[in-house]
Design a protein around this motif. Structure first.
Motif, PDB file in Angstrom:
ATOM      1  N   SER A  35       4.971  14.581  16.506  1.00 22.41           N
ATOM      2  CA  SER A  35       5.143  15.076  14.725  1.00 22.41           C
ATOM      3  C   SER A  35       5.382  13.944  14.102  1.00 22.41           C
ATOM      4  CB  SER A  35       5.987  16.344  14.922  1.00 22.41           C
ATOM      5  OG  SER A  35       7.273  15.651  14.984  1.00 22.41           O
ATOM      6  N   THR A  36       5.948  12.747  14.667  1.00 24.38           N
ATOM      7  CA  THR A  36       6.502  11.865  13.699  1.00 24.38           C
ATOM      8  C   THR A  36       5.585  10.763  13.873  1.00 24.38           C
ATOM      9  OG1 THR A  36       7.922  10.747  15.333  1.00 24.38           O
ATOM     10  CG2 THR A  36       8.932  12.552  13.961  1.00 24.38           C
ATOM     11  N   LEU A  37       4.664  10.531  14.722  1.00 19.93           N
ATOM     12  CA  LEU A  37       3.782   9.707  15.076  1.00 19.93           C
ATOM     13  C   LEU A  37       3.081   8.719  13.876  1.00 19.93           C
ATOM     14  CD1 LEU A  37       2.836   7.537  17.313  1.00 19.93           C
ATOM     15  CD2 LEU A  37       1.088   8.976  17.639  1.00 19.93           C
ATOM     16  N   ASP A  38       2.417   9.546  13.018  1.00 16.52           N
ATOM     17  CA  ASP A  38       1.732   8.797  11.947  1.00 16.52           C
ATOM     18  C   ASP A  38       2.844   8.381  10.926  1.00 16.52           C
ATOM     19  OD1 ASP A  38      -1.329   9.383  12.739  1.00 16.52           O
ATOM     20  OD2 ASP A  38      -0.097  11.291  13.038  1.00 16.52           O
ATOM     21  N   VAL A  39       3.824   9.144  10.569  1.00 13.66           N
ATOM     22  CA  VAL A  39       4.823   8.962   9.734  1.00 13.66           C
ATOM     23  C   VAL A  39       5.359   7.475  10.172  1.00 13.66           C
ATOM     24  CG1 VAL A  39       7.113   9.309   8.853  1.00 13.66           C
ATOM     25  CG2 VAL A  39       5.339  11.154   8.508  1.00 13.66           C
ATOM     26  N   LEU A  40       5.690   7.448  11.275  1.00 17.08           N
ATOM     27  CA  LEU A  40       6.247   6.104  11.872  1.00 17.08           C
ATOM     28  C   LEU A  40       5.419   4.863  11.864  1.00 17.08           C
ATOM     29  CD1 LEU A  40       8.099   7.695  14.961  1.00 17.08           C
ATOM     30  CD2 LEU A  40       9.322   6.313  12.866  1.00 17.08           C
ATOM     31  N   TRP A  41       4.255   5.235  12.034  1.00 15.27           N
ATOM     32  CA  TRP A  41       3.179   4.296  12.088  1.00 15.27           C
ATOM     33  C   TRP A  41       2.827   3.598  10.609  1.00 15.27           C
ATOM     34  CZ3 TRP A  41       1.318   0.484  14.606  1.00 15.27           C
ATOM     35  CH2 TRP A  41       0.146  -0.389  14.344  1.00 15.27           C
ATOM     36  N   ARG A  46       2.977  -0.563   7.172  1.00 11.25           N
ATOM     37  CA  ARG A  46       2.604  -0.968   5.800  1.00 11.25           C
ATOM     38  C   ARG A  46       3.668  -0.778   4.706  1.00 11.25           C
ATOM     39  NH1 ARG A  46      -2.808   2.913   4.665  1.00 11.25           N
ATOM     40  NH2 ARG A  46      -2.738   1.416   2.509  1.00 11.25           N
ATOM     41  N   VAL A  47       4.818  -0.251   4.950  1.00  9.23           N
ATOM     42  CA  VAL A  47       5.731  -0.224   3.877  1.00  9.23           C
ATOM     43  C   VAL A  47       7.217  -0.776   4.342  1.00  9.23           C
ATOM     44  CG1 VAL A  47       7.148   1.503   2.832  1.00  9.23           C
ATOM     45  CG2 VAL A  47       4.901   2.290   3.525  1.00  9.23           C
ATOM     46  N   LEU A  48       7.711  -0.704   5.391  1.00 12.36           N
ATOM     47  CA  LEU A  48       9.085  -1.280   5.597  1.00 12.36           C
ATOM     48  C   LEU A  48       9.134  -2.667   5.824  1.00 12.36           C
ATOM     49  CD1 LEU A  48      10.251   1.237   8.667  1.00 12.36           C
ATOM     50  CD2 LEU A  48      11.089   1.052   6.153  1.00 12.36           C
ATOM     51  N   ARG A  49      10.046  -3.296   4.942  1.00  5.27           N
ATOM     52  CA  ARG A  49      10.095  -4.705   4.833  1.00  5.27           C
ATOM     53  C   ARG A  49      11.213  -5.204   6.143  1.00  5.27           C
ATOM     54  NH1 ARG A  49      11.416  -5.619  -1.082  1.00  5.27           N
ATOM     55  NH2 ARG A  49      12.943  -3.771  -0.426  1.00  5.27           N
ATOM     56  N   VAL A  50      10.699  -5.112   7.490  1.00  3.64           N
ATOM     57  CA  VAL A  50      11.638  -5.424   8.426  1.00  3.64           C
ATOM     58  C   VAL A  50      10.670  -5.933   9.453  1.00  3.64           C
ATOM     59  CG1 VAL A  50      11.618  -3.098   9.372  1.00  3.64           C
ATOM     60  CG2 VAL A  50      13.721  -4.900  10.050  1.00  3.64           C
ATOM     61  N   ALA A 201       7.208  14.610  -3.125  1.00  6.29           N
ATOM     62  CA  ALA A 201       5.970  14.890  -2.919  1.00  6.29           C
ATOM     63  C   ALA A 201       5.715  15.337  -1.482  1.00  6.29           C
ATOM     64  CB  ALA A 201       5.247  13.448  -2.885  1.00  6.29           C
ATOM     65  N   THR A 202       4.677  16.399  -1.572  1.00  3.20           N
ATOM     66  CA  THR A 202       4.178  16.962  -0.194  1.00  3.20           C
ATOM     67  C   THR A 202       2.810  16.515   0.173  1.00  3.20           C
ATOM     68  OG1 THR A 202       5.850  18.633  -0.527  1.00  3.20           O
ATOM     69  CG2 THR A 202       4.064  19.164   0.874  1.00  3.20           C
ATOM     70  N   VAL A 203       2.759  16.193   1.435  1.00  5.44           N
ATOM     71  CA  VAL A 203       1.335  15.466   1.881  1.00  5.44           C
ATOM     72  C   VAL A 203       1.142  16.093   3.175  1.00  5.44           C
ATOM     73  CG1 VAL A 203       1.540  13.598   0.397  1.00  5.44           C
ATOM     74  CG2 VAL A 203       2.309  13.291   2.754  1.00  5.44           C
ATOM     75  N   ASP A 204      -0.182  15.708   3.621  1.00  8.13           N
ATOM     76  CA  ASP A 204      -0.757  15.976   4.974  1.00  8.13           C
ATOM     77  C   ASP A 204       0.022  14.661   5.898  1.00  8.13           C
ATOM     78  OD1 ASP A 204      -2.042  16.034   7.447  1.00  8.13           O
ATOM     79  OD2 ASP A 204      -3.879  16.336   6.793  1.00  8.13           O
ATOM     80  N   GLY A 205       0.741  15.283   6.973  1.00  8.74           N
ATOM     81  CA  GLY A 205       1.521  14.128   7.569  1.00  8.74           C
ATOM     82  C   GLY A 205       0.738  13.534   8.612  1.00  8.74           C
ATOM     83  N   ARG A 206      -0.458  13.714   8.587  1.00  5.81           N
ATOM     84  CA  ARG A 206      -1.460  13.026   9.758  1.00  5.81           C
ATOM     85  C   ARG A 206      -2.504  12.170   8.925  1.00  5.81           C
ATOM     86  NH1 ARG A 206       1.612  13.386  14.037  1.00  5.81           N
ATOM     87  NH2 ARG A 206       1.291  15.563  14.878  1.00  5.81           N
ATOM     88  N   ASP A 207      -2.422  12.213   7.588  1.00  5.67           N
ATOM     89  CA  ASP A 207      -3.180  11.335   6.396  1.00  5.67           C
ATOM     90  C   ASP A 207      -2.524  10.038   6.195  1.00  5.67           C
ATOM     91  OD1 ASP A 207      -4.673  10.244   4.428  1.00  5.67           O
ATOM     92  OD2 ASP A 207      -5.364  12.296   3.706  1.00  5.67           O
ATOM     93  N   ALA A 210      -2.608   9.156   2.356  1.00  4.29           N
ATOM     94  CA  ALA A 210      -1.844  10.113   1.587  1.00  4.29           C
ATOM     95  C   ALA A 210      -0.448   9.504   1.576  1.00  4.29           C
ATOM     96  CB  ALA A 210      -2.075  11.564   1.894  1.00  4.29           C
ATOM     97  N   LEU A 211       0.050   9.562   2.928  1.00  4.18           N
ATOM     98  CA  LEU A 211       1.429   9.122   3.441  1.00  4.18           C
ATOM     99  C   LEU A 211       1.645   7.683   2.662  1.00  4.18           C
ATOM    100  CD1 LEU A 211       1.472   9.787   7.129  1.00  4.18           C
ATOM    101  CD2 LEU A 211       2.675  10.950   5.326  1.00  4.18           C
ATOM    102  N   TYR A 212       0.725   6.631   2.560  1.00  7.04           N
ATOM    103  CA  TYR A 212       1.211   5.494   2.176  1.00  7.04           C
ATOM    104  C   TYR A 212       1.212   5.657   0.533  1.00  7.04           C
ATOM    105  CZ  TYR A 212       0.586   0.796   0.494  1.00  7.04           C
ATOM    106  OH  TYR A 212       0.824  -0.347  -0.022  1.00  7.04           O
TER     107      TYR A 212
END
Length: 235
Positions: A35-41, A46-50, A201-207, A210-212
């Motif tokens: 369930s977390t795979l796409d969010v984590l990816w 593309r987001v975390l500066r680490v 914000a509420t989005v499709d967690g596989r998109d 949209a997540l970005y």
């Protein structure tokens, strides 16, 4: 032939199921992980500066996996991004493996907290954001990934209620909603945060697009939550 950045990104993402398949054994908590795979990816890509080289840099972004009882996707993404060796994955959950059923910050490179007990991650995120503010470190972002079932825990509601009025605008939360919460939230999950002064914000967690866009939306003066809806846990 030159490989573009987008092609390289797609290749890395496509390899994640193989990396997850290397982790076998009992207590995998497969639905919690997938369930977390796409969010984590999207966060790590593309987001975390680490980076693996910046895990001790005071200016790094902090990512706290509160949903730590299903860490296979987390380990797969960390391996794909070079934080830990791929060779560690087959030992997942073994007595001599650093990759336990719950992440251990002393054993897993890049892990900021030990986690898995529901309701702890967001309060720790609030404390981390306050600590960075007290040190005058206004640039690092703090990201916390929680599951919707964790919103059954009172500790999270205290953290939500505090962070908004405190103006912790470097605090970000992602709620992965796979319909596993025991108690209904009238108006939806985002409404609970908005009532406490958060941007939401509420989005499709596989998109991924949209997540970005939701992850990078401006929210001056307020903490920010993204509710990522995925397929129901028991579907």
């Amino acid at each position: 032939m030159t490989i573009t950045t987008d092609e390289h990104r797609a290749h890395e993402y496509a390899d994640l199921p193989r990396l997850m398949s290397l982790m076998t054994g009992d207590e995998k908590h497969g639905p919690a992980a997938t369930s977390t795979l796409d969010v984590l990816w999207v966060l790590y890509d593309r987001v975390l500066r680490v980076t693996p080289e910046r895990t001790a840099d005071p200016g790094r972004d902090r990512f706290l996996l509160s949903k730590g009882h299903g860490p296979m996707a987390y380990y797969a993404v960390l391996a794909a991004k070079g934080f830990l060796p791929v060779e560690w994955l087959p030992g997942f959950g073994g007595y001599d493996s650093p990759l336990g059923h719950h992440p251990d910050r002393l054993l897993v490179p890049g892990a900021e907290i030990g986690s898995g007990s529901l309701g702890h991650g967001l309060p720790l995120g609030v404390g981390t954001a306050l600590g960075l503010r007290a040190q005058g470190l206004g640039d690092p972002a703090v990201w916390v990934l929680i599951g919707d079932a964790e919103l059954d825990e009172g500790s999270n509601h205290e953290a939500i209620a505090f962070a908004g009025p405190a103006g912790l605008d470097r605090l970000h939360t992602v709620v992965v909603d796979n319909s596993s919460a025991s108690h209904a939230l009238p108006g939806g999950i985002a409404a609970r945060f908005e009532a406490a002064g958060w941007s939401a914000a509420t989005v499709d967690g596989r998109d991924h697009t949209a997540l970005y866009e939701a992850f990078t939306a401006p929210h001056p003066g307020r903490p920010h939550v993204v509710v990522a809806r995925v397929e129901p846990k028991n579907a």
